[in-house]
Motif scaffolding. Structure first.
Motif, short mmCIF file in Angstrom:
data_model
loop_
_atom_site.label_atom_id
_atom_site.label_comp_id
_atom_site.label_asym_id
_atom_site.label_seq_id
_atom_site.Cartn_x
_atom_site.Cartn_y
_atom_site.Cartn_z
N THR A 487 46.09 -10.43 -8.89
CA THR A 487 45.43 -11.11 -10.00
C THR A 487 44.27 -10.27 -10.53
OG1 THR A 487 46.04 -13.29 -9.18
CG2 THR A 487 44.15 -13.18 -10.66
N LEU A 488 43.46 -9.73 -9.62
CA LEU A 488 42.34 -8.90 -10.05
C LEU A 488 42.83 -7.66 -10.79
CD1 LEU A 488 40.12 -9.12 -6.83
CD2 LEU A 488 39.89 -10.42 -8.96
N TRP A 489 43.93 -7.09 -10.33
CA TRP A 489 44.47 -5.89 -10.99
C TRP A 489 44.96 -6.23 -12.39
CZ3 TRP A 489 49.28 -4.26 -12.79
CH2 TRP A 489 49.41 -2.89 -13.02
N VAL A 490 45.61 -7.38 -12.56
CA VAL A 490 46.09 -7.79 -13.88
C VAL A 490 44.92 -8.07 -14.81
CG1 VAL A 490 47.31 -9.62 -15.11
CG2 VAL A 490 48.28 -8.66 -13.04
N ILE A 491 43.84 -8.67 -14.30
CA ILE A 491 42.68 -8.94 -15.14
C ILE A 491 42.05 -7.63 -15.62
CG2 ILE A 491 40.32 -9.85 -15.11
CD1 ILE A 491 41.35 -12.10 -13.31
N ASP A 492 41.94 -6.67 -14.74
CA ASP A 492 41.34 -5.40 -15.13
C ASP A 492 42.23 -4.62 -16.10
OD1 ASP A 492 39.14 -5.89 -13.58
OD2 ASP A 492 39.92 -4.83 -11.82
N GLN A 493 43.55 -4.67 -15.88
CA GLN A 493 44.46 -3.84 -16.66
C GLN A 493 45.00 -4.53 -17.91
OE1 GLN A 493 45.02 -0.62 -15.84
NE2 GLN A 493 43.64 -0.88 -14.09
N GLY A 494 45.08 -5.86 -17.88
CA GLY A 494 45.81 -6.51 -18.97
C GLY A 494 45.16 -7.71 -19.59
N LEU A 495 43.91 -8.05 -19.24
CA LEU A 495 43.29 -9.25 -19.81
C LEU A 495 43.17 -9.14 -21.33
CD1 LEU A 495 41.97 -11.98 -19.41
CD2 LEU A 495 39.80 -10.82 -19.02
#
Length: 1084
Positions: A487-495
């Protein structure tokens, strides 16, 4: 019969055997007969069972020379002799005279078989290596070889004075074999193979090899491989008639899947021993397995290639033929054996060719087949992903064809499930170590999906499928899982990419192609990501990224940038509202919303009105909008020429008008205004000429207006509006819920205690009015609509929506008369997933609805099949202490019904750890809770595990039951005494403890027997009967009291109370049997 021999194959053999000195083919004679169990026939005396003095290969008796062991004086090859018989290869073995006389049999150099020479004199038998007259076979039962004279050496044998090298040689072989056997019995097959192989390498020669190889440890059957030559192979090379080795090799070949060769070996075994039932049964079973395999292979090997040819042939014009081939391929891929066959037959490359054709039907078949190959198989999924490529898989998601896009979405979902399973499991061992860590592939796939969100050329439905897929695979399934790194990776990469979809203004130039559901899907994804964060630092980072994105568009991009910023704020308000509220507090955002409401451009009004509607969720901001924006909304509603804008303005007015909720005393608008708004919403809702998206806004307006009880009453009377709302089932639940609910009485009392404003209930929100509305909605088909909502996998079905559905279900099952209709329409089935997923309140409401159904309906009919076992866990959850007393009571009642059905259900209740909670409620002061818990324990006491709890030392369980049997509450007495009657009948030890737990036990039992209630009398007499049968001393105590007179009276009540009278008679008969009383003159 003595000396009568026949010739067969050049050797002397007696077919049926003689008595003295004869050579016998099958069974040894009693004196000196040489027996061959199997395969001997024409050459040499036997290997089977010898007589008293016979030479035996397997079991020796008397003076036998045997493989496994002889008794008196017998020479044993492996297991040794019983009394003085030297063991083959054991130092100190004495020489034993040969059965035929004339030569000794050496204990060291003995070979594999015993065979008479051609023309042996006086029946003398020569043993290879032991010396003798005549010829000796080169192998067991094979051709002759010239032997030595009496006392000489034959084939490296040695006389009775064999030297130390041979002794050491034999000892090493024995030790290796024992070590291999020990490891095999311990289950370490890999470690057992080297010692076994070493023992084989130490064989003294070819004659000894077959037995050693065939009888060695069967570790090779566990670890057999094509590159080795295990023991059975070597034994058969030495002797092709060794049935034991043939049988073991057939087993090994079966493990390898070489069934045809295994059948050949088994047939040879049957030909050598036609009466052996084990061989016959094994051959029959193997033949059945071969037929099944051949049948399956005929359906796969020959047809897989045909199906690919049909689908890949551009000249094939038969549509039905192609559809059938595609369907067969998909069905085959869903079976593990078929999927593996396709994968091993270069099926992935052929499936890629099918994807390259560009034909929708062929692509659909290829994608669905690939989904079958990947389902539940991690290593195959990684291989297919490497062959297919992550960019290509994600690109198929964005194609224009809806079915192809949906199939690609399903394939990616299956891939994610297979890869994520690999992360959750703890793999050990060599095979699992060969599979790489799939976390890299997971991030690679998710990265391509995030790029799909703002890529030009992606179709609108492909973008929706991408959002829905991210919703399913990125957040944690359970908050108990501590790892939210994905989830943290998606927020950083794709929010920002997600916000770009949520902030798209369709009418703006160069905007992304989206559907009417795209923004809602983006809002749900944002909400799921935000809920998956664990700490304030992670949430602050989320807020910062959102504010930076909105500020970047709001400043420096003119009016188009402001529209996008406001649209993004609306998306956040629909999802993670905390982040949306912070965005609205940025300087100039709220003022721009109000300014754009007065714009002459329709797109500006559309975006601004929607933002205003979503911003009014917060009470403080709603007051600000009421003071400053109501006039604007009224003007838009009256003056706008587009229904889509007018209905949004109307919803804004509805929302502001319902700011008081169900509080009758807090009205935002003048009397009758909400009724007019609701009438217009119903009018738009029933107008089928308007698109579905606009009509949903009318449903949302009703969701706010139905806080007013007058609106509820008018709405349920409008059958056309209710039916139209059910057709829009994806959002209609937001309107159904307020129609049914009244304010929570506990909240009213809390408000009074806190001296806050007390909400005033509308007269039409009284329970009677609510019941009438529920009945009308039931008649309109509300349960079917709710069931369809639960079954749908739309991301709109959030946890909050699930809670609303659970509340509606609880309202419609409130009346016992309505529960049968709810079950008939699928309500019971729909409640089970609602009770296991969603918010805590939603799960509790669904579980309570399940309990109500279980209490008044037959559970077997309400929850048929295996579904009844799924109901146990939600019902047990109602017993937790933080639940209300009503939930506790209904949960206990429902579990009582389930516990009385079957032992399997009682075991399920035990597994869910419900018994300690049930015991706790037996001590409750509330009479109904205490009664329900005791009744539930009465049914649970039919289980052995529960019965043993009452035997535990230091427990008050039994004492509580005895005391409850003397209470004033008749229902409580019935439940407690019923439990006692059951326990005393199955556990005699309980009877003695009853007299110890309380001094008033006798008075309680007498009170039961004197009760006017027949059921209590029957329970009491059964308890007395069980106690008298268990112990004579207890019976004496009972007969010394007034119990004798009471039983005598009850025994005469045969007409009115037959069961009680019968039990009383049995008690008196038991007393007579003990000699405590005597029968009267008439024998009574």
């Amino acid at each position: 019969m003595e000396g009568n021999v026949s010739r067969r194959g050049g050797s002397q053999a007696r077919v049926l055997g003689g008595r003295r000195g004869g050579v016998r083919s099958w069974g040894g004679g009693p004196d000196g007969g040489v027996s061959r169990l199997a395969g001997g026939r024409a050459r040499g005396p036997g290997c089977g069972l010898g007589g008293a003095r016979g030479v035996s290969r397997l079991l020796g008796r008397g003076r036998n020379v045997g493989v496994w062991g002889g008794r008196t004086g017998g020479v044993s090859r492996l297991a040794g002799a019983e009394r003085g018989g030297p063991r083959l290869g054991v130092p100190g073995g004495r020489r034993v005279p040969a059965p035929g006389g004339g030569a000794d049999v050496g204990s060291w150099g003995a070979g594999r078989g015993v065979s008479p020479a051609r023309g042996a004199e006086r029946g003398a038998a020569a043993v290879p290596g032991g010396g003798g007259r005549g010829s000796v076979p080169a192998a067991w039962g094979r051709g002759p070889a010239r032997g030595g004279e009496a006392g000489g050496r034959v084939r490296g044998g040695g006389d009775s004075g064999a030297g130390p090298p041979e002794r050491l040689f034999a000892r090493g072989r024995r030790d290796w074999r024992q070590e291999g056997n020990r490891l095999f019995q311990a289950g370490d097959y890999a470690a057992a193979l080297p010692p076994n192989t070493r023992a084989w390498s130490l064989c003294a020669g070819p004659p000894e090899a077959p037995v050693l190889h065939a009888t060695g440890p069967p570790a090779t059957l566990k670890l057999v491989s094509g590159g080795r030559a295990p023991g059975p192979w070597r034994a058969i090379e030495a002797d092709g008639h060794d049935v034991k080795a043939l049988f073991r090799r057939s087993q090994a070949l079966q493990k390898l899947g070489r069934l045809d060769q295994a059948v050949y070996d088994l047939r040879r075994c049957v030909s050598l021993e036609p009466r052996n039932k084990a061989f016959q049964e094994a051959l029959h079973d193997l033949g059945s397995s071969m037929q099944e395999k051949m049948k399956f292979m005929s359906c796969t090997d020959s047809k897989v290639e045909q199906m690919f040819q049909i689908l890949l042939d551009p000249k094939e014009t038969d549509t039905d033929k192609k559809q059938k081939a595609a369907q067969n391929l998909i069905v085959l891929a869903r079976e593990e054996a078929g999927a593996e066959k396709i994968f091993q037959s270069d099926g992935v490359r052929l499936l890629l060719r099918m994807l390259d054709t560009g034909r929708e039907d062929v692509m659909l078949a290829a994608l669905r087949t690939l989904a079958g190959l990947c389902s539940g198989h991690r290593s195959r999924t990684m291989a297919i992903l490497a062959e297919l490529g992550a960019p290509r898989v994600s690109a198929m998601l964005g194609v224009e064809h809806k079915q192809v896009s949906l199939a690609a979405c399903n394939l990616l979902q299956v891939m994610f499930d297979a890869l994520k399973e690999g992360l959750q499991r703890d793999f050990r061992g060599k095979e699992e170590a060969l599979v790489l860590d799939p976390s890299k592939e997971l991030k690679l796939l998710i990265g391509h999906l995030l790029e799909m969100l703002n890529r030009e050329g992606t179709s609108a439905h492909g973008r929706d499928n991408t959002l829905n897929l991210l919703i399913k695979v990125v957040p944690r399934k359970s908050l108990r899982d501590p790892n939210n790194s994905l989830t943290l990776w998606v927020i950083d990469q794709g929010l920002k990419k997600i916000l770009e979809v949520g902030g798209t203004v369709c009418e703006a130039p160069d905007s992304l192609t989206v559907t009417e559901n795209s923004r809602m899907s983006a809002a749900i994804l944002l909400s799921r990501l935000y809920s998956d964060l664990k700490c304030d630092a992670e949430r602050e980072n989320f807020h910062r990224l959102c504010e930076d994105y909105v500020r970047s568009w709001f400043e420096g991009h003119g009016l188009a940038g402001k529209l996008r910023a406001i649209q993004t704020a609306s998306c956040l308000l629909q999802g993670p509202s905390e982040a949306g509220n912070q965005v609205l507090e940025l300087e100039g955002i709220m003022e721009s919303v109000l300014a754009l409401c007065a714009s002459v451009r329709e797109v500006d009004q559309l975006v601004a009105v929607e933002a205003l509607i979503h911003a009014a969720d917060k009470a403080k901001r709603a007051s600000f909008i009421t003071a400053n924006g109501v006039t604007l909304l009224k003007n838009i509603y009256k003056c706008s020429g587009r229904d889509s804008i007018r209905i949004r303005a109307l919803v804004g007015l509805c929302k502001l008008g319902s700011a008081g909720g169900t509080d009758f005393s807090m009205k935002q608008f003048a009397e009758g205004s909400t009724l007019k708004l609701a009438k217009q919403c119903r009018k738009w809702l029933c107008n089928e000429a308007i698109d579905a998206g606009t009509r949903r806004w009318a449903v949302e307006g009703l969701a706010y207006l139905t806080f007013d009880a007058d609106v509820k009453e008018e709405f349920v009377e409008d059958k056309a509006a209710v039916q139209a709302m059910f057709q829009l089932a994806k959002v209609c639940l937001q309107s159904i819920a307020p129609v049914l609910f009244a304010p929570d009485p506990q909240m009213l009392e809390l408000a009074k205690y806190a001296k806050q404003h007390v909400p005033e209930r509308h007269p039409k929100d009284e329970p009677g009015c609510v019941r009438r509305r529920v009945r009308k909605l039931l008649a309109a088909g509300v349960v079917s609509a709710l069931t369809c909502m639960v079954k749908s996998e739309n991301p709109v079905l959030t946890n909050s929506c699930r809670e609303l559905i659970s509340r509606v279900f609880l309202a419609v099952v409130e009346e016992a008369a309505d529960r049968g209709s709810v079950v008939a329409q699928g309500g019971g089935k729909a409640l089970i997933p609602l009770s296991l997923e969603g918010t805590e309140v939603g799960q509790a409401k669904a579980a309570q609805a399940l309990a109500k159904i279980t209490i008044t309906s037959n559970p077997d009919m309400a929850f048929p099949g295996e579904r009844i076992y799924e109901v146990v866990r939600p019902l047990v959850s109602l017993l937790h202490l933080h639940r209300t007393g009503l939930e506790n009571f209904e949960g206990l009642m429902a579990l009582t019904n389930l516990a009385g059905i079957s032992e399997r259900l009682r075991q399920k209740i035990l597994k869910e750890k419900a018994v300690p909670m049930i015991e706790g409620y037996m001590f409750e002061e509330h009479e109904l809770l205490r009664l329900a818990a005791t009744e539930c324990m009465c049914n649970m006491a039919m289980s052995t595990e529960v019965q043993e709890l009452f035997l535990a030392e230091g427990s008050d369980r039994l004492k509580l039951l005895v005391l409850y049997s003397g209470e004033d509450d008749e229902k409580l007495r019935r439940a407690a005494s019923g439990t006692l009657a059951m326990l005393t009948s199955v556990l005699p030890q309980i009877c003695g403890k009853v007299t110890q737990v309380t001094a008033h036990w006798l008075e309680i039992l007498q009170a039961l027997l004197l009760s006017p209630n027949v059921e209590l009398q029957h329970r009491g007499t059964v308890i007395v009967l069980n106690m008298m049968a268990a112990d004579r001393e207890i019976a004496a105590k009972l007969m010394e009291s007034e119990m004798l007179e009471i039983l005598s009276v009850l025994a005469k009540e045969e007409r009115n109370k037959p069961r009680v009278a019968q039990a009383a008679k049995e008690c008196l008969a038991q007393a007579v049997a003990y000699g405590l009383i005597k029968p009267n003159v008439n024998g009574e």
